[in-house]
Design a protein around this motif. Structure first.
Motif, PDB file in Angstrom:
ATOM      1  N   GLY A  88       0.828  -1.209   0.000  1.00 26.30           N
ATOM      2  CA  GLY A  88       0.000   0.000   0.000  1.00 26.30           C
ATOM      3  C   GLY A  88       0.864   1.261   0.000  1.00 26.30           C
ATOM      4  O   GLY A  88       0.463   2.303  -0.549  1.00 26.30           O
ATOM      5  N   ASP A  89       2.044   1.180   0.584  1.00 26.12           N
ATOM      6  CA  ASP A  89       2.953   2.332   0.618  1.00 26.12           C
ATOM      7  C   ASP A  89       3.765   2.448  -0.672  1.00 26.12           C
ATOM      8  O   ASP A  89       3.946   3.541  -1.208  1.00 26.12           O
ATOM      9  N   THR A  90       4.256   1.312  -1.161  1.00 23.66           N
ATOM     10  CA  THR A  90       5.102   1.415  -2.359  1.00 23.66           C
ATOM     11  C   THR A  90       4.280   1.859  -3.570  1.00 23.66           C
ATOM     12  O   THR A  90       4.792   2.550  -4.442  1.00 23.66           O
ATOM     13  N   THR A  91       2.969   1.482  -3.591  1.00 25.68           N
ATOM     14  CA  THR A  91       2.132   1.916  -4.720  1.00 25.68           C
ATOM     15  C   THR A  91       1.668   3.365  -4.566  1.00 25.68           C
ATOM     16  O   THR A  91       1.366   4.029  -5.549  1.00 25.68           O
ATOM     17  N   SER A  92       1.615   3.859  -3.321  1.00 22.75           N
ATOM     18  CA  SER A  92       1.063   5.225  -3.142  1.00 22.75           C
ATOM     19  C   SER A  92       2.140   6.258  -2.814  1.00 22.75           C
ATOM     20  O   SER A  92       1.932   7.449  -3.017  1.00 22.75           O
ATOM     21  N   VAL A  93       3.280   5.825  -2.304  1.00 20.84           N
ATOM     22  CA  VAL A  93       4.299   6.792  -1.876  1.00 20.84           C
ATOM     23  C   VAL A  93       5.602   6.625  -2.673  1.00 20.84           C
ATOM     24  O   VAL A  93       6.029   7.554  -3.370  1.00 20.84           O
ATOM     25  N   ASP A  94       6.207   5.446  -2.599  1.00 18.31           N
ATOM     26  CA  ASP A  94       7.571   5.301  -3.134  1.00 18.31           C
ATOM     27  C   ASP A  94       7.650   5.521  -4.641  1.00 18.31           C
ATOM     28  O   ASP A  94       8.427   6.365  -5.112  1.00 18.31           O
ATOM     29  N   VAL A  95       6.876   4.738  -5.377  1.00 21.35           N
ATOM     30  CA  VAL A  95       7.016   4.814  -6.834  1.00 21.35           C
ATOM     31  C   VAL A  95       6.397   6.107  -7.389  1.00 21.35           C
ATOM     32  O   VAL A  95       7.054   6.826  -8.153  1.00 21.35           O
ATOM     33  N   PRO A  96       5.164   6.481  -6.985  1.00 19.10           N
ATOM     34  CA  PRO A  96       4.649   7.769  -7.467  1.00 19.10           C
ATOM     35  C   PRO A  96       5.537   8.934  -7.023  1.00 19.10           C
ATOM     36  O   PRO A  96       5.717   9.907  -7.753  1.00 19.10           O
ATOM     37  N   GLY A  97       6.132   8.808  -5.846  1.00 21.44           N
ATOM     38  CA  GLY A  97       7.016   9.875  -5.346  1.00 21.44           C
ATOM     39  C   GLY A  97       8.258  10.024  -6.209  1.00 21.44           C
ATOM     40  O   GLY A  97       8.714  11.146  -6.475  1.00 21.44           O
ATOM     41  N   ALA A  98       8.795   8.891  -6.678  1.00 20.95           N
ATOM     42  CA  ALA A  98       9.980   8.949  -7.543  1.00 20.95           C
ATOM     43  C   ALA A  98       9.608   9.569  -8.895  1.00 20.95           C
ATOM     44  O   ALA A  98      10.342  10.405  -9.435  1.00 20.95           O
ATOM     45  N   ALA A  99       8.461   9.168  -9.427  1.00 26.58           N
ATOM     46  CA  ALA A  99       8.024   9.724 -10.719  1.00 26.58           C
ATOM     47  C   ALA A  99       7.787  11.231 -10.575  1.00 26.58           C
ATOM     48  O   ALA A  99       8.200  12.030 -11.430  1.00 26.58           O
ATOM     49  N   TYR A 100       7.153  11.620  -9.483  1.00 19.61           N
ATOM     50  CA  TYR A 100       6.876  13.038  -9.224  1.00 19.61           C
ATOM     51  C   TYR A 100       8.178  13.834  -9.127  1.00 19.61           C
ATOM     52  O   TYR A 100       8.292  14.950  -9.664  1.00 19.61           O
TER      53      TYR A 100
ATOM     54  N   GLY B 107       5.311  17.132   3.854  1.00 21.83           N
ATOM     55  CA  GLY B 107       6.376  17.680   3.011  1.00 21.83           C
ATOM     56  C   GLY B 107       6.802  16.779   1.891  1.00 21.83           C
ATOM     57  O   GLY B 107       7.924  16.834   1.439  1.00 21.83           O
ATOM     58  N   GLY B 108       5.883  15.895   1.421  1.00 19.74           N
ATOM     59  CA  GLY B 108       6.157  15.155   0.206  1.00 19.74           C
ATOM     60  C   GLY B 108       6.344  16.125  -0.957  1.00 19.74           C
ATOM     61  O   GLY B 108       6.891  15.777  -1.997  1.00 19.74           O
ATOM     62  N   ASP B 109       5.881  17.343  -0.787  1.00 20.75           N
ATOM     63  CA  ASP B 109       5.991  18.367  -1.820  1.00 20.75           C
ATOM     64  C   ASP B 109       7.452  18.667  -2.133  1.00 20.75           C
ATOM     65  O   ASP B 109       8.242  18.900  -1.230  1.00 20.75           O
ATOM     66  N   MET B 110       7.782  18.657  -3.415  1.00 18.94           N
ATOM     67  CA  MET B 110       9.181  18.861  -3.830  1.00 18.94           C
ATOM     68  C   MET B 110       9.702  20.271  -3.522  1.00 18.94           C
ATOM     69  O   MET B 110      10.898  20.526  -3.635  1.00 18.94           O
TER      70      MET B 110
END
Ligand code: NAD
Length: 497
Positions: free
Chosen positions: A114-126, A459-462
């Protein structure tokens, strides 16, 4: 198929073809020595893949390819708009392959799906998107100078950037390096952690598919030796590191022993989370404090591992906190309902259990404290809370990098600030108060790169720079300031007559 079920992800995991070779100069290659290491899943201890154990020949080949691409200008020489387009293609491919990348991350590092699909991978793409979008909008300066001069200040890429990263957010931490470094026009050699190399190896192929030329982005899996070879390499212009403070210190020495490459360090933390008696919402503060240490199994550089609570509210607050901790039940990370996954490997498991043992001797155990689910073959630890009477106790001073919280009691704001700042680290801190003046005053006094008020880990915001004071490192990831790490400033003075 229903993505909310364990069966869906288990089925996908069985069908997954895993690549373990290095990616150098646009192609997958085994290590020249033929050596490999096992990638072991912390979920159940099974071997996922044999991964190339890169040594000197591979590191040299990757740096040579990166240099050649840089000198040829196939990337560095592009109009920033063209780099942007290709980076956006890459980010789109990451999103297209989100399930596959998230699955690799979960299998390799034990992080909940649930975290890797919502945070890690989308976060890297973002992150890649953000720097792509920024790079054709940041220009240089024309400086005020003598009338007979035109003075320009420009930013130029450094050349070959090596990134050495940890295992707790494998692809996300890597993207915080390769996003800005590539956007600025550098070539990159990425060395993922030997504990979690699979997602980096996979995104390298996607980079090529996205149109990023061969040699511009290389991945050399391996252990500390491969990292050391990069840090000592005379043709690497910059070593961007995220990891432990001990290894960070070595990396600075390697730079000094070789070519004085630029060294940027994002290191450890022991972050204080201060709850004052006028905290506006004790329920939210308690839930947030639990998330601050138990999210990602506590394997977070910003973990709120020191909870400082005012004596007047301590009892009521700790009840709420332990309630919130009970919500973190270690389980199979492939189950989308799991909020707490596996510790990354046996070594880290033993390390964390060692700290828990030390804690039992020097503090009062309030919750958890045991290894669980041993029959799975994986590495699981309960969320653990200690009431610590001495703020300089071992468990309250050293970074544990696991789900272990030290609660420290204080009687005044001055005392809280003093304890908070009494640390080798200075990565993050938080304060909870309803008083605006107190909030700002305490925030100013806290020696940390990020301060949260009435929240934690926002602060997920870049747009927010991220990095540490003191032995938490130097330089900043994220935000336009990250570009400063991967560029040299050049002054050009043109005499008109
Ligand atoms: P680590 O320092 O053991 O390893 C980090 C990387 O360095 C790995 O790729 C490893 O192979 C490599 N390495 C090991 N020895 C080396 C050497 N002698 N020379 C060159 N490279 C070497 O850290 P870890 O256990 O992977 O990660 C946990 C640490 O990372 C924690 O201290 C955590 O706080 C820190 N961290 C910091 C941030 C941040 O942004 N500040 C983010 C995540 C993790």
């Amino acid at each position: 198929m229903d993505k909310t079920t364990l069966a869906y992800w288990q089925g996908n995991a069985t069908a997954l073809a895993i690549e373990g070779r290095a990616f150098i100069d646009g192609e997958y290659r085994p290590a020249e020595s033929g050596r490999t290491f096992d990638s072991v899943s912390p979920i159940d201890g099974t071997v996922l893949a044999q991964v190339a154990d890169c040594g000197e020949a591979d590191v040299n080949a990757a740096v040579r390819a990166a240099r050649r691409a840089f000198e040829a200008g196939v990337w560095s020489g592009l109009n920033p708009r063209q780099r942007k387009a290709k980076l956006l293609n890459w980010a789109a491919l990451m999103r297209e392959h989100l399930d596959e990348l998230a699955l690799l991350e979960t299998l390799d590092a034990g992080k909940p799906i649930g975290d890797t699909t919502s945070v890690d991978v989308p976060g890297a793409a973002y992150c890649v998107e953000w720097f792509a979008e920024a790079i054709d909008k940041v220009g240089g300066e024309v400086v005020p100078a003598d009338h007979h001069l035109v003075g320009l200040v420009t930013r130029e890429p450094l050349g070959v950037v090596a990134a050495v990263v940890p295992w707790n957010f494998p692809i996300l931490m890597a993207s915080w390096k390769f996003g800005p470094a590539l956007a600025a026009g550098n070539s990159v050699v990425l060395k993922p952690s030997e504990k979690s190399p699979l997602s980096a190896i996979r995104v390298a192929q996607l980079a090529l598919e996205a149109g990023i030329p061969a040699g511009v982005f290389n991945v050399v899996p391996g252990g500390g030796e491969a990292g050391k070879l990069l840090a000592l390499h005379r043709d690497v212009d910059c070593l961007a590191f995220t990891g432990s403070t001990n290894v960070g210190k070595l990396i600075m020495q390697y730079a000094g022993q070789s070519n004085l490459k630029r060294v940027w360090l994002e290191l450890g933390g022991k972050s204080p989370n201060i709850v004052l008696p006028d905290c506006p919402d004790l329920d939210r503060a308690a839930k947030t404090a639990a998330g601050a240490i138990f999210y990602n199994m506590g394997e977070m550089c910003t973990a709120g591992s020191r909870l400082l609570v005012h004596r007047d509210i301590k009892d009521v607050f700790l009840d709420k906190l332990v309630d919130a901790a009970r919500g973190y039940i270690p389980g199979n990370p492939l189950d989308p309902k799991t909020s707490m996954g596996a510790i990354v490997d046996q070594l880290q498991l033993d390390r964390v259990l060692g700290y828990i043992e030390a804690g039992r001797a020097e503090a009062k155990l309030l919750h958890g404290g045991s290894r669980v689910q041993q029959e799975s073959g994986g590495f699981y630890i309960e969320p653990t809370v200690f009431d610590v009477s001495q703020h300089d106790a071992k468990i309250a001073r050293e970074e544990i990098f696991g789900p272990v919280l030290s609660v420290i009691t204080f009687d005044s704001i001055d005392e809280a600030v003093k304890i908070a700042n009494d640390s080798d680290y200075g990565l993050a801190a938080a304060v909870w108060t309803a008083n605006l003046t107190t909030a700002h005053e305490v925030a100013r006094r806290l020696r940390a790169g990020t301060v949260w008020v009435n929240c934690y880990d926002e602060g997920g915001d870049m747009n927010f720079p991220f990095g540490g004071y003191r032995q938490s490192g130097n330089g900043r990831d994220k935000s336009l300031h990250a570009l400063e790490k991967y560029t040299e400033l050049k002054s050009t003075l043109v005499r008109l007559r």
